[in-house]
Design a protein around this motif. Structure first.
Motif, PDB file in Angstrom:
ATOM      1  N   GLN A  26      36.419  43.787  51.134  1.00  0.00           N
ATOM      2  CA  GLN A  26      35.228  44.139  51.373  1.00  0.00           C
ATOM      3  C   GLN A  26      34.854  45.497  50.359  1.00  0.00           C
ATOM      4  N   GLY A  29      33.203  45.109  44.290  1.00  0.00           N
ATOM      5  CA  GLY A  29      31.822  45.437  43.506  1.00  0.00           C
ATOM      6  C   GLY A  29      31.416  44.351  42.457  1.00  0.00           C
ATOM      7  N   ARG A 168      30.495  54.632  40.088  1.00  0.00           N
ATOM      8  CA  ARG A 168      29.635  54.214  40.860  1.00  0.00           C
ATOM      9  C   ARG A 168      28.139  54.447  40.467  1.00  0.00           C
ATOM     10  N   PRO A 228      23.275  48.724  46.341  1.00  0.00           N
ATOM     11  CA  PRO A 228      24.618  47.700  46.668  1.00  0.00           C
ATOM     12  C   PRO A 228      25.678  48.009  45.606  1.00  0.00           C
ATOM     13  N   ILE A 229      25.161  48.483  44.438  1.00  0.00           N
ATOM     14  CA  ILE A 229      25.986  48.867  43.251  1.00  0.00           C
ATOM     15  C   ILE A 229      26.664  50.200  43.416  1.00  0.00           C
ATOM     16  N   LEU A 231      27.285  51.543  46.374  1.00  0.00           N
ATOM     17  CA  LEU A 231      27.832  51.696  47.483  1.00  0.00           C
ATOM     18  C   LEU A 231      29.231  50.789  47.563  1.00  0.00           C
ATOM     19  N   SER A 232      29.455  50.052  46.332  1.00  0.00           N
ATOM     20  CA  SER A 232      30.514  49.186  46.151  1.00  0.00           C
ATOM     21  C   SER A 232      31.539  49.593  45.259  1.00  0.00           C
ATOM     22  N   GLN A 234      33.665  49.970  41.876  1.00  0.00           N
ATOM     23  CA  GLN A 234      33.273  49.403  40.850  1.00  0.00           C
ATOM     24  C   GLN A 234      34.806  49.423  39.556  1.00  0.00           C
ATOM     25  N   GLN A 254      34.992  37.182  44.344  1.00  0.00           N
ATOM     26  CA  GLN A 254      33.725  37.646  44.640  1.00  0.00           C
ATOM     27  C   GLN A 254      32.312  37.396  43.896  1.00  0.00           C
ATOM     28  N   TYR A 258      28.907  37.049  47.732  1.00  0.00           N
ATOM     29  CA  TYR A 258      27.720  37.713  47.786  1.00  0.00           C
ATOM     30  C   TYR A 258      27.115  37.939  46.665  1.00  0.00           C
ATOM     31  N   TYR A 259      27.705  38.279  45.610  1.00  0.00           N
ATOM     32  CA  TYR A 259      26.986  38.468  44.198  1.00  0.00           C
ATOM     33  C   TYR A 259      26.593  37.507  43.630  1.00  0.00           C
ATOM     34  N   PHE A 262      23.284  37.810  45.002  1.00  0.00           N
ATOM     35  CA  PHE A 262      22.808  39.094  44.626  1.00  0.00           C
ATOM     36  C   PHE A 262      22.012  39.151  43.366  1.00  0.00           C
TER      37      PHE A 262
END
Length: 415
Positions: A26, A29, A168, A228-229, A231-232, A234, A254, A258-259, A262
């Motif tokens: 979860q 990133g 991040r 999103p970057i 908050l994830s 890196q 990943q 999701y990405y 995205f």
């Protein structure tokens, strides 16, 4: 009781491993090179089993002998391909990219700094074109102020030493400023299109207040797009190379999750739509200028040349980067390819040269701006507002509009 405890231990270990894996997934990133995870077995780890029986040689009856049982622990270990290792340790990423960033940083810091000083002290912020250019200069300046982190990272062998939180922040701000510049270039193209092609009809739209609202909207849109970057996670530790990468390595799952959706949407909103709008605007500007009759052929040729140069630089600096990035993520629907991300890093590095070219083609390419810059450097003159050809009375405006319009159309491209 000992047998029961030993039976439950493997299940407890399995539950802990599953929870840890889910939590780790979860937090992943969006990064570039793919990484993989495989189950490995460590050396035997001693677990302490306690036998609850009485020690016959002890009067207290509380003797507890220790029995150590060797068990093997399975866990996932990240590894990267040999091609990725060669890219991360090669001279392209550890020497060429940071060298280009260093040159861009030095040149852009000087040019954009002078442009901002000129706008603040020598140009009245009343025209929408000036508002857009000032914001573009700020976006470029913020972009290059992040380059020392990238330069240090690459010169250190792609080893990030500033912590995951800073990674991040730098990554999100890097993308935010870059794509905010793209949006502001689109706004300048629209403003010039309206000024040249629809000069009278757009007078009510092209106001200082509307320009400020548009610029604020572009900044909010850019910040929202990179959340999103921000908050994830890196960073990724690469045990084989003893380095910690920032934004450059991602679990293959990943990419296919999701990405995969995205980043294509991100590229479409922040580049392909602005590219289409900017292209249409400059094509119509060039057509309008080419069909206009004007006494000064030199001025007409210069204005058309400037429009072509601005449009060409926009396409050359930003199109390869975003096309490669889009292709890179779409390929992960069926597989992976390290070469596409490496090409993206090179193209993004070369595309950063736009921060140096923007002041030259937008600000210092104008004779008016050159005069302001000269006055700023030598502390001469007062603030002068960039203005377009106007007449002194309403009747003279209507009388000489067709002649003054032909002359002002060229000035609007340089203001």
């Amino acid at each position: 009781m000992r047998t029961s405890a030993m039976q439950w231990q493997p299940w407890l270990i399995l539950c802990v491993a599953v929870i840890s894996a889910v939590a780790s997934e979860q937090l992943e990133g969006p990064r570039g090179f793919p990484s993989f995870y495989s189950d490995v077995t460590d050396e035997p780890i001693d677990y302490l089993d306690v036998l609850n029986h009485k020690d016959e040689g002890s009067g207290s009856g509380m003797g507890v002998p220790e029995v150590r049982v060797s068990r093997k622990q399975n866990h996932s270990k990240m590894f990267i391909t040999q091609t990725t290792k060669e890219y991360l340790t090669g001279r392209w990423m550890t020497l060429f990219i940071p060298s280009v960033y260093t040159m861009v940083f030095v040149a852009s810091l000087l040019l954009n700094g002078l442009a901002i000083l000129m706008f603040i002290f020598k140009v009245k912020l009343t025209k929408p074109a000036v508002i857009y250019m000032l914001n573009l200069a700020f976006a470029d300046l913020l972009f290059i102020l992040l380059l020392p982190f990238k330069i240090s990272y690459h010169f250190s062998g792609n080893n990030w030493t500033y912590g995951p939180v800073m990674c991040r922040i730098v990554t999100a701000a890097f993308y935010c400023n870059m794509y905010c510049s793209v949006l502001l270039v689109m706004c300048i193209a629209i403003d010039r299109f309206l000024a040249v092609v629809y000069p009278m009809q757009s007078l009510s739209w092209r106001s200082r207040e509307n320009a400020i609202i548009v610029c604020v909207s572009m900044w909010f849109l850019s910040v929202g797009g990179v959340m999103p970057i921000l908050l994830s996670e890196q960073t990724a530790r690469i045990p084989d190379l003893s380095i910690t990468t920032c934004h450059d390595v991602l679990d293959i799952k990943q990419f296919q999750g999701y990405y995969l959706y995205f980043f294509p949407i991100f590229c479409f909103v922040f580049f392909f739509i602005p590219m289409i709008v900017t292209s249409v605007c400059y094509i119509r500007i060039i057509q309008c200028l080419g069909s206009t009759n004007v006494a000064s052929k030199c001025r007409k040729t210069r204005a058309i040349f400037m429009a072509v140069v601005v449009f060409t630089i926009f396409i050359v600096c930003f199109a390869p980067t975003n096309i490669i990035l889009l292709t890179h993520y779409l390929r992960f629907a069926n597989g992976y390819n390290e070469n596409s991300y490496f090409a993206y890093l090179i193209s993004m590095c070369l595309g950063s040269i736009s921060c140096t070219l923007d002041p030259l083609i937008y600000y210092f390419g104008s004779s008016t701006c050159q005069r302001h810059l000269h006055n700023l450097l030598f502390c001469k003159g007062d603030a002068v507002e960039i203005s377009y050809a106007k007449s002194d009375s309403q009747s003279s405006k209507m009388e000489t509009f067709s002649n003054s319009l032909q002359s002002s159309q060229y000035k609007k491209l340089l203001a």
